[in-house]
Write a protein that holds these residues in place. Structure first.
Motif, short mmCIF file in Angstrom:
data_model
loop_
_atom_site.label_atom_id
_atom_site.label_comp_id
_atom_site.label_asym_id
_atom_site.label_seq_id
_atom_site.Cartn_x
_atom_site.Cartn_y
_atom_site.Cartn_z
N ALA A 71 16.97 33.00 -48.94
CA ALA A 71 15.72 32.36 -49.32
C ALA A 71 15.41 32.58 -50.80
CB ALA A 71 14.57 32.89 -48.45
N ALA A 72 15.66 33.78 -51.30
CA ALA A 72 15.40 34.06 -52.72
C ALA A 72 16.30 33.23 -53.62
CB ALA A 72 15.60 35.55 -52.99
N ILE A 73 17.57 33.11 -53.25
CA ILE A 73 18.49 32.28 -54.06
C ILE A 73 18.04 30.82 -54.04
CG2 ILE A 73 20.86 31.40 -54.15
CD1 ILE A 73 21.77 34.21 -53.23
N GLY A 74 17.60 30.34 -52.89
CA GLY A 74 17.12 28.97 -52.80
C GLY A 74 15.89 28.73 -53.65
N VAL A 75 14.95 29.68 -53.67
CA VAL A 75 13.75 29.53 -54.49
C VAL A 75 14.11 29.52 -55.97
CG1 VAL A 75 11.62 30.71 -55.20
CG2 VAL A 75 12.16 30.47 -52.77
N VAL A 76 15.00 30.40 -56.41
CA VAL A 76 15.40 30.44 -57.81
C VAL A 76 16.07 29.12 -58.21
CG1 VAL A 76 16.98 31.56 -59.46
CG2 VAL A 76 15.53 32.94 -57.96
N ASN A 77 16.94 28.59 -57.35
CA ASN A 77 17.60 27.31 -57.65
C ASN A 77 16.58 26.18 -57.76
OD1 ASN A 77 20.22 28.23 -57.88
ND2 ASN A 77 20.64 27.97 -55.69
N LEU A 79 13.38 26.44 -58.60
CA LEU A 79 12.60 26.64 -59.82
C LEU A 79 13.40 26.19 -61.05
CD1 LEU A 79 10.90 30.10 -59.15
CD2 LEU A 79 9.81 27.85 -59.21
N ASN A 80 14.69 26.48 -61.06
CA ASN A 80 15.54 26.03 -62.18
C ASN A 80 15.65 24.51 -62.20
OD1 ASN A 80 16.05 28.51 -63.34
ND2 ASN A 80 17.84 28.89 -62.03
N ARG A 81 15.84 23.90 -61.05
CA ARG A 81 16.02 22.45 -60.98
C ARG A 81 14.76 21.72 -61.45
NH1 ARG A 81 17.88 20.37 -55.39
NH2 ARG A 81 19.75 21.46 -56.08
N TRP A 82 13.61 22.24 -61.11
CA TRP A 82 12.35 21.59 -61.50
C TRP A 82 11.90 22.00 -62.91
CZ3 TRP A 82 9.89 23.01 -56.19
CH2 TRP A 82 10.35 22.11 -55.23
N LEU A 84 10.84 24.93 -63.97
CA LEU A 84 9.67 25.82 -63.98
C LEU A 84 9.99 27.20 -64.55
CD1 LEU A 84 8.15 24.90 -60.51
CD2 LEU A 84 7.39 24.16 -62.76
N THR A 85 11.23 27.46 -64.89
CA THR A 85 11.58 28.75 -65.49
C THR A 85 11.61 28.68 -67.01
OG1 THR A 85 13.94 28.23 -65.26
CG2 THR A 85 12.92 29.50 -63.50
N GLN A 86 11.52 27.48 -67.59
CA GLN A 86 11.53 27.30 -69.04
C GLN A 86 10.11 27.55 -69.59
OE1 GLN A 86 14.37 26.78 -70.53
NE2 GLN A 86 15.40 26.65 -68.53
N PRO A 87 10.03 28.09 -70.80
CA PRO A 87 8.71 28.26 -71.39
C PRO A 87 8.08 26.89 -71.67
CG PRO A 87 10.40 28.83 -72.97
CD PRO A 87 11.09 28.59 -71.66
N PRO A 88 6.78 26.79 -71.61
CA PRO A 88 6.14 25.49 -71.83
C PRO A 88 6.34 25.03 -73.27
CG PRO A 88 4.49 27.20 -71.67
CD PRO A 88 5.80 27.83 -71.33
N GLN A 89 6.40 23.72 -73.46
CA GLN A 89 6.56 23.17 -74.80
C GLN A 89 5.25 23.34 -75.56
OE1 GLN A 89 7.77 19.13 -74.34
NE2 GLN A 89 9.78 19.67 -73.50
N SER A 90 5.39 23.64 -76.83
CA SER A 90 4.18 23.82 -77.63
C SER A 90 3.58 22.46 -77.97
CB SER A 90 4.47 24.60 -78.90
OG SER A 90 5.41 23.90 -79.67
N VAL A 91 2.30 22.39 -77.91
CA VAL A 91 1.58 21.15 -78.21
C VAL A 91 0.73 21.39 -79.44
CG1 VAL A 91 -0.07 19.47 -77.33
CG2 VAL A 91 1.56 20.58 -75.77
N GLU A 92 0.87 20.50 -80.43
CA GLU A 92 0.06 20.64 -81.64
C GLU A 92 -1.31 20.06 -81.38
OE1 GLU A 92 1.62 19.23 -85.28
OE2 GLU A 92 3.65 19.88 -84.77
N GLU A 93 -2.27 20.80 -81.82
CA GLU A 93 -3.65 20.30 -81.68
C GLU A 93 -4.04 19.60 -82.97
OE1 GLU A 93 -6.55 23.08 -80.38
OE2 GLU A 93 -5.18 24.02 -78.97
#
Length: 96
Positions: A71-77, A79-82, A84-93
Motif C-alpha cells: 500500500a505504501a509503494i502504491g501511494v508513493v507511485n 503521488l509521483n504520477r500526479w 504531488l511530490t514536486q515543490p509548487p511553482q513560484s507565482v509572481e505577484e
C-alpha cells in the motif's frame, strides 16, 4: 413392581442445589476431581496450542506488514504520477 435394594437418590428439582463437594471433589464420586485444578490440564496439549497460536500470530504479522508495504509503494507511485511530490511553482505577484 420390584424395587431395587439400593434406591437411587431422588431427582433434583430446578430450585435445589446439587450435593455439596469438598475442595472440588464430588462426595458421591471421589474419582472425579476439581475440573479447574492444574493437575487435570495436560501440559502437552497446552504447549501445542500455544505453539499454534504463536505461529498464527507471526503469520498474521507478516501478512499485515506485506499489505502495508504494498500500500505504501502504491501511494508513493500515485503521488509521483500526479506530481504531488514536486515543490509548487513560484507565482509572481503583480501590483495593479
Amino acid at each position: 413392581m420390584n424395587r431395587p435394594s439400593d434406591p437411587s437418590p431422588p431427582p433434583l428439582n430446578s430450585h435445589e442445589l446439587p450435593p455439596p463437594t469438598a475442595d472440588g471433589v464430588d462426595i458421591g464420586n471421589p474419582e472425579v476431581g476439581n475440573p479447574y485444578s492444574r493437575k487435570n490440564v495436560p501440559t502437552s496439549g497446552t504447549s501445542a496450542t500455544q505453539e499454534a497460536f504463536k505461529r498464527l500470530y507471526i503469520i498474521l504479522i507478516v501478512i499485515g506488514l506485506s499489505i502495508g508495504v504494498v500500500a505504501a509503494i502504491g501511494v508513493v507511485n500515485l503521488l509521483n504520477r500526479w506530481g504531488l511530490t514536486q515543490p509548487p511553482q513560484s507565482v509572481e505577484e503583480t501590483n495593479r
